[in-house]
Design a protein around this motif. Sequence first.
Motif, PDB file in Angstrom:
ATOM      1  N   PHE A  37      29.720 -26.049   2.188  1.00 47.63           N
ATOM      2  CA  PHE A  37      28.907 -26.956   3.141  1.00 47.63           C
ATOM      3  C   PHE A  37      28.024 -26.456   4.038  1.00 47.63           C
ATOM      4  N   ARG A  38      27.101 -27.156   4.601  1.00 51.55           N
ATOM      5  CA  ARG A  38      26.418 -26.659   5.653  1.00 51.55           C
ATOM      6  C   ARG A  38      25.880 -27.414   6.616  1.00 51.55           C
ATOM      7  N   GLN A  39      25.543 -26.836   7.912  1.00 46.16           N
ATOM      8  CA  GLN A  39      25.514 -27.566   9.143  1.00 46.16           C
ATOM      9  C   GLN A  39      23.790 -27.172   9.496  1.00 46.16           C
ATOM     10  N   ALA A  40      23.055 -28.020   9.594  1.00 47.75           N
ATOM     11  CA  ALA A  40      21.663 -27.586  10.081  1.00 47.75           C
ATOM     12  C   ALA A  40      21.748 -27.931  11.639  1.00 47.75           C
ATOM     13  N   PRO A  41      20.633 -27.317  12.223  1.00 50.94           N
ATOM     14  CA  PRO A  41      20.708 -27.388  13.669  1.00 50.94           C
ATOM     15  C   PRO A  41      20.503 -28.766  13.929  1.00 50.94           C
ATOM     16  N   GLY A  42      21.464 -29.144  14.908  1.00 49.61           N
ATOM     17  CA  GLY A  42      21.264 -30.632  15.898  1.00 49.61           C
ATOM     18  C   GLY A  42      22.043 -31.658  14.863  1.00 49.61           C
ATOM     19  N   LYS A  43      22.661 -31.055  13.643  1.00 50.57           N
ATOM     20  CA  LYS A  43      23.076 -32.033  12.606  1.00 50.57           C
ATOM     21  C   LYS A  43      24.449 -31.976  12.263  1.00 50.57           C
ATOM     22  N   GLU A  44      25.174 -32.902  11.672  1.00 49.67           N
ATOM     23  CA  GLU A  44      26.701 -32.718  11.377  1.00 49.67           C
ATOM     24  C   GLU A  44      26.750 -32.008   9.915  1.00 49.67           C
ATOM     25  N   ARG A  45      27.816 -31.311   9.882  1.00 50.40           N
ATOM     26  CA  ARG A  45      28.106 -30.365   8.719  1.00 50.40           C
ATOM     27  C   ARG A  45      28.224 -31.349   7.693  1.00 50.40           C
ATOM     28  N   GLU A  46      27.369 -31.048   6.378  1.00 46.50           N
ATOM     29  CA  GLU A  46      27.506 -31.710   5.226  1.00 46.50           C
ATOM     30  C   GLU A  46      27.896 -30.933   3.850  1.00 46.50           C
ATOM     31  N   PHE A  47      28.312 -31.929   3.108  1.00 47.30           N
ATOM     32  CA  PHE A  47      28.786 -31.453   1.742  1.00 47.30           C
ATOM     33  C   PHE A  47      27.662 -30.705   0.866  1.00 47.30           C
ATOM     34  N   VAL A  48      27.791 -29.732   0.119  1.00 44.58           N
ATOM     35  CA  VAL A  48      26.612 -29.252  -0.809  1.00 44.58           C
ATOM     36  C   VAL A  48      27.187 -29.279  -1.863  1.00 44.58           C
ATOM     37  N   GLY A  49      28.527 -28.634  -2.332  1.00 45.68           N
ATOM     38  CA  GLY A  49      28.829 -28.662  -3.560  1.00 45.68           C
ATOM     39  C   GLY A  49      30.176 -28.285  -3.808  1.00 45.68           C
ATOM     40  N   THR A  50      31.077 -28.469  -4.943  1.00 42.41           N
ATOM     41  CA  THR A  50      32.245 -27.845  -4.972  1.00 42.41           C
ATOM     42  C   THR A  50      32.620 -27.482  -6.507  1.00 42.41           C
ATOM     43  N   SER A  51      33.488 -26.623  -6.640  1.00 45.62           N
ATOM     44  CA  SER A  51      34.178 -26.144  -8.016  1.00 45.62           C
ATOM     45  C   SER A  51      35.668 -26.182  -8.206  1.00 45.62           C
ATOM     46  N   THR A  52      35.834 -27.327  -9.173  1.00 43.76           N
ATOM     47  CA  THR A  52      37.238 -27.553  -9.305  1.00 43.76           C
ATOM     48  C   THR A  52      38.102 -26.206 -10.058  1.00 43.76           C
ATOM     49  N   TRP A  53      39.532 -26.407  -9.868  1.00 43.53           N
ATOM     50  CA  TRP A  53      40.063 -25.069 -10.682  1.00 43.53           C
ATOM     51  C   TRP A  53      40.811 -25.339 -11.661  1.00 43.53           C
ATOM     52  N   ILE A  54      41.083 -26.622 -12.013  1.00 44.61           N
ATOM     53  CA  ILE A  54      41.533 -26.973 -13.216  1.00 44.61           C
ATOM     54  C   ILE A  54      40.685 -27.258 -14.459  1.00 44.61           C
ATOM     55  N   GLY A  56      37.271 -26.441 -13.966  1.00 47.97           N
ATOM     56  CA  GLY A  56      36.240 -25.695 -13.910  1.00 47.97           C
ATOM     57  C   GLY A  56      34.929 -26.413 -13.831  1.00 47.97           C
ATOM     58  N   THR A  57      35.073 -27.663 -13.235  1.00 47.18           N
ATOM     59  CA  THR A  57      33.631 -28.229 -13.250  1.00 47.18           C
ATOM     60  C   THR A  57      33.175 -28.054 -11.899  1.00 47.18           C
ATOM     61  N   THR A  58      31.811 -28.578 -11.843  1.00 48.83           N
ATOM     62  CA  THR A  58      30.926 -28.331 -10.512  1.00 48.83           C
ATOM     63  C   THR A  58      30.630 -29.788 -10.081  1.00 48.83           C
ATOM     64  N   TYR A  59      30.208 -29.946  -8.764  1.00 51.14           N
ATOM     65  CA  TYR A  59      29.685 -31.141  -8.406  1.00 51.14           C
ATOM     66  C   TYR A  59      28.919 -30.832  -7.200  1.00 51.14           C
ATOM     67  N   TYR A  60      27.682 -31.437  -7.078  1.00 51.17           N
ATOM     68  CA  TYR A  60      26.786 -31.153  -6.273  1.00 51.17           C
ATOM     69  C   TYR A  60      26.276 -32.487  -5.363  1.00 51.17           C
ATOM     70  N   ALA A  61      25.671 -32.451  -4.150  1.00 51.58           N
ATOM     71  CA  ALA A  61      25.294 -33.300  -3.376  1.00 51.58           C
ATOM     72  C   ALA A  61      23.704 -33.550  -4.095  1.00 51.58           C
ATOM     73  N   ASP A  62      23.394 -34.791  -3.929  1.00 49.36           N
ATOM     74  CA  ASP A  62      22.020 -35.235  -4.621  1.00 49.36           C
ATOM     75  C   ASP A  62      20.830 -34.299  -3.993  1.00 49.36           C
TER      76      ASP A  62
END
Length: 127
Positions: A37-54, A56-62
Motif C-alpha cells: 500500500f502507499r500513502q501520499a502526503p495529505g491523502k488516504e492510504r491506497e492499495f498498490v498490489g498484492t501477491s497470493t500464497w496459494i 502465487g498470483t499478483t494483482y495491481y492497482a490500475d
Amino acid sequence: QVQLVESGGGLVQAEGSLRLSCVASGGTFSKQQMGWFRQAPGKEREFVGTSTWIAGTTYYADSVKGRFTISRDNAQNTVYLQMRSLKPEDTAVYFCAARKPYSSDHIHVGESGYDYWGQGTRVIVSS
C-alpha cells in the motif's frame, strides 16, 4: 507475532526505478498473502498490489499496472516491489502488509483485509 520491515525507499528522478523490500518474521511467510500500500502526503492510504500464497498470483492497482511488479522469495521471507517508470505522483510512504497465515487467499485490496503492517518506507520521485 508477525513483524514486517520495509527498506529501499529514497529519492529518485522521474522515469527512474526503485526496488522496495519487505522482510517478514514471526509468521509463516509462504502461507501469507502479502500486499503493498502507499500513502501520499495529505491523502488516504491506497492499495498498490498484492501477491497470493496459494496460486502465487499478483494483482495491481490500475495506477501502477505495467510499471510495478511484486515478487516474493519464500526462502528469504521477503517480498519485493519493483517500481519502474516512476512518476512524481508515485511519491508516498510505501507500506508492506500481510494477512494471517493460512487465511483466505482471495485477492484483498482493502486495508481491512490485512492483519500486519510494516512501518513504511518513503519514496520521493522528483520531476
